[in-house]
Design a protein around this motif. Structure first.
Motif, short mmCIF file in Angstrom:
data_model
loop_
_atom_site.label_atom_id
_atom_site.label_comp_id
_atom_site.label_asym_id
_atom_site.label_seq_id
_atom_site.Cartn_x
_atom_site.Cartn_y
_atom_site.Cartn_z
N GLY A 4 0.82 -1.20 0.00
CA GLY A 4 0.00 0.00 0.00
C GLY A 4 0.85 1.25 0.00
N GLY A 5 2.09 1.11 -0.45
CA GLY A 5 3.04 2.22 -0.37
C GLY A 5 2.87 3.30 -1.41
N ALA A 6 1.98 3.11 -2.39
CA ALA A 6 1.80 4.11 -3.45
C ALA A 6 0.80 5.20 -3.07
CB ALA A 6 1.37 3.44 -4.75
N GLY A 7 0.15 5.05 -1.91
CA GLY A 7 -0.85 6.04 -1.50
C GLY A 7 -0.26 7.23 -0.78
N PHE A 8 -1.12 8.00 -0.15
CA PHE A 8 -0.74 9.25 0.51
C PHE A 8 0.31 9.03 1.60
CE2 PHE A 8 -2.25 11.94 4.25
CZ PHE A 8 -1.41 12.99 3.98
N VAL A 9 -0.01 8.22 2.59
CA VAL A 9 0.92 7.98 3.70
C VAL A 9 2.15 7.22 3.21
CG1 VAL A 9 1.22 6.99 5.99
CG2 VAL A 9 -0.97 7.98 5.34
N GLY A 10 1.94 6.20 2.37
CA GLY A 10 3.05 5.41 1.87
C GLY A 10 4.07 6.24 1.11
N SER A 11 3.60 7.21 0.35
CA SER A 11 4.52 8.06 -0.41
C SER A 11 5.41 8.88 0.51
CB SER A 11 3.73 8.99 -1.34
OG SER A 11 3.03 8.25 -2.32
N ARG A 66 -0.76 -2.75 -8.13
CA ARG A 66 -1.40 -3.36 -9.31
C ARG A 66 -1.34 -2.43 -10.51
NH1 ARG A 66 -7.14 -5.56 -7.25
NH2 ARG A 66 -7.02 -3.60 -6.07
N ARG A 67 -1.22 -1.14 -10.25
CA ARG A 67 -1.15 -0.15 -11.33
C ARG A 67 0.15 0.64 -11.18
NH1 ARG A 67 -6.88 2.70 -10.56
NH2 ARG A 67 -6.17 2.50 -8.40
N VAL A 68 1.15 0.22 -11.92
CA VAL A 68 2.47 0.80 -11.76
C VAL A 68 2.46 2.30 -12.04
CG1 VAL A 68 4.84 0.75 -12.66
CG2 VAL A 68 3.59 -1.40 -12.30
N VAL A 113 7.12 -2.56 -8.01
CA VAL A 113 6.87 -3.88 -8.58
C VAL A 113 5.39 -4.02 -8.92
CG1 VAL A 113 7.04 -6.37 -8.19
CG2 VAL A 113 8.70 -4.82 -7.14
N GLY A 114 5.08 -4.43 -10.13
CA GLY A 114 3.70 -4.74 -10.49
C GLY A 114 3.29 -6.05 -9.85
N ALA A 115 2.34 -6.02 -8.92
CA ALA A 115 1.96 -7.23 -8.20
C ALA A 115 0.58 -7.05 -7.58
CB ALA A 115 2.98 -7.56 -7.12
N ASP A 116 -0.11 -8.17 -7.37
CA ASP A 116 -1.41 -8.19 -6.70
C ASP A 116 -1.18 -8.71 -5.29
OD1 ASP A 116 -3.96 -8.50 -5.77
OD2 ASP A 116 -4.62 -9.87 -7.35
N VAL A 117 -1.31 -7.84 -4.29
CA VAL A 117 -0.99 -8.24 -2.91
C VAL A 117 -2.08 -9.10 -2.28
CG1 VAL A 117 0.52 -6.27 -2.53
CG2 VAL A 117 -1.91 -6.09 -1.94
N SER A 118 -3.15 -9.37 -3.01
CA SER A 118 -4.13 -10.34 -2.50
C SER A 118 -3.74 -11.77 -2.85
CB SER A 118 -5.53 -10.03 -3.07
OG SER A 118 -5.55 -10.21 -4.47
N ASP A 119 -2.68 -11.93 -3.64
CA ASP A 119 -2.19 -13.24 -4.06
C ASP A 119 -1.10 -13.71 -3.11
OD1 ASP A 119 -1.18 -15.47 -5.31
OD2 ASP A 119 -0.50 -14.43 -7.11
N PRO A 120 -1.32 -14.81 -2.35
CA PRO A 120 -0.31 -15.28 -1.39
C PRO A 120 1.04 -15.58 -2.04
CG PRO A 120 -2.42 -16.35 -0.98
CD PRO A 120 -2.58 -15.59 -2.27
N ALA A 121 1.04 -16.12 -3.26
CA ALA A 121 2.31 -16.42 -3.93
C ALA A 121 3.08 -15.14 -4.22
CB ALA A 121 2.05 -17.20 -5.23
N ALA A 122 2.37 -14.11 -4.66
CA ALA A 122 3.02 -12.82 -4.91
C ALA A 122 3.58 -12.24 -3.62
CB ALA A 122 2.04 -11.85 -5.56
N LEU A 123 2.82 -12.37 -2.54
CA LEU A 123 3.30 -11.85 -1.25
C LEU A 123 4.52 -12.60 -0.76
CD1 LEU A 123 -0.03 -11.11 0.65
CD2 LEU A 123 1.75 -9.46 0.07
N ASP A 124 4.55 -13.90 -1.01
CA ASP A 124 5.74 -14.68 -0.62
C ASP A 124 6.98 -14.15 -1.34
OD1 ASP A 124 5.29 -16.55 1.37
OD2 ASP A 124 4.33 -17.96 0.01
N ALA A 125 6.85 -13.92 -2.64
CA ALA A 125 7.99 -13.41 -3.41
C ALA A 125 8.40 -12.02 -2.93
CB ALA A 125 7.64 -13.38 -4.89
#
Length: 323
Positions: free
Chosen positions: A10-17, A35-37, A52-64
């Motif tokens: 969630g780093g692309a939002g207001f606080v994350g930036s 999800r939207r680079v 990184v383009g990734a879907d954080v709802s995907d456990p495999a993506a989160l593992d990587a």
């Protein structure tokens, strides 16, 4: 503990930036999934950031994403959801399911430090689905990660450059001669995003974190009407504010929910039944709380310059929340 590489979910939002800029200035390597680079173009310019383009709802993506990082910060949050019991599906996904999966991936991959950003007022018996889902998310994180190395942060609404809280009010004041306002008497204790980031930086370095829950509020409480009036005056458009009774406010919010990007929802109004304040609570780690009036005039001036923008389009484009 030496923090060298951080995963910002969630780093692309207001606080994350704001947090990403502060961490990068320290020379810390950042991994920022989205999800939207294109939403994170401004962060791709940071010398230590890897978007990184990734879907954080995907456990495999989160593992990587969680491999070889020293800490994870979860900033995922949404303000609106279709109705549901005990909370709507969008709240369930963002605040509970994703939060739990982030914590599980961090645990599986041996991450030693997890910061989870929740919300002031989170409770299982709170009046709104938003608040109840935040409490359920906290429980999911504790269950998946444990208490060692975990800090849960509960901020009030955050303000600062790029926010969609005071800026939204200023934009609305420029567009409408009168402002009908639901929840006008609700009280908030806004915290400056720079102070919240300072707390997060110290929390990351806190080797003694054992299931801490950190409250983050500013030095002064305001009613929603006072905040809207202040923002309107700062953009040079003082407006008459008409406080709506709850029934009429709920009707107004229901109509707003039909918009592609609602400014207000019925669930938002339910949250306002409970004051979003924590009197006499200093910021953690000795951080000095910044007064709203010391910061807001500088960035609200930009609202006047960009007066032609639609407040709803601007908010939708940035994907920001009130925190």
């Amino acid at each position: 503990m030496s923090i060298r590489r951080v995963l910002l979910v969630g780093g692309a939002g207001f606080v994350g930036s704001h947090l990403a800029h502060a961490l990068s200035a320290r020379g810390i390597e950042l991994r920022i999934p989205t999800r939207r680079v294109e939403r994170a173009r401004h962060l791709a310019l940071l010398p230590t950031a890897d978007v990184v383009g990734a879907d954080v709802s995907d456990p495999a993506a989160l593992d990587a994403l969680s491999r070889d990082v020293d800490a994870v910060v979860n900033l995922v949050g949404v303000l609106h959801s279709p109705e549901g019991v005990p909370y709507g599906p969008a709240f369930a996904n963002a605040h509970v399911d994703v939060a739990g999966r982030v914590a599980e991936a961090a645990k599986r991959n041996g991450v030693q430090r997890l910061l989870h950003v929740s919300a002031l007022g989170a409770a299982s018996d709170a009046p709104s689905g938003y608040q109840r889902s935040k409490a359920a998310g906290e429980a999911a994180v504790r269950s998946a990660f444990g208490t060692a190395g975990l800090s849960i942060l509960r901020p009030s609404v955050m303000f600062g450059p790029g926010d969609s809280f005071l800026r939204l009010f200023g934009q609305l004041a420029r567009r409408f001669p009168v402002l009908p306002l639901a929840g006008a008497g609700a009280r908030f204790q806004p915290v400056y995003v720079g102070d919240a980031v300072a707390v997060m930086l110290r929390a990351l370095d806190d080797v003694n974190a054992q299931g801490q829950c950190l409250t983050m509020v500013g030095p002064q409480a305001y009613t929603l009407e006072e905040l809207v009036d202040y923002a309107a005056r700062q953009v040079g458009c003082p407006r008459r504010i008409i406080a709506l009774p709850e029934g009429l406010g709920m009707l107004q919010a229901r109509l707003m929910e039909l918009a592609p990007e609602p400014v207000m929802s019925r669930d938002n109004l339910r949250s306002m039944r409970q004051d979003n304040v924590a009197p006499d609570t200093p910021l953690p780690y000795g951080v000095t709380a910044t007064r709203l009036e010391a910061v807001a005039p500088r960035y609200l001036a930009d609202v006047s310059v960009r007066a032609g923008y639609s407040p709803i389009r601007t908010r939708a484009r940035r994907g920001e929340g009130w925190y």
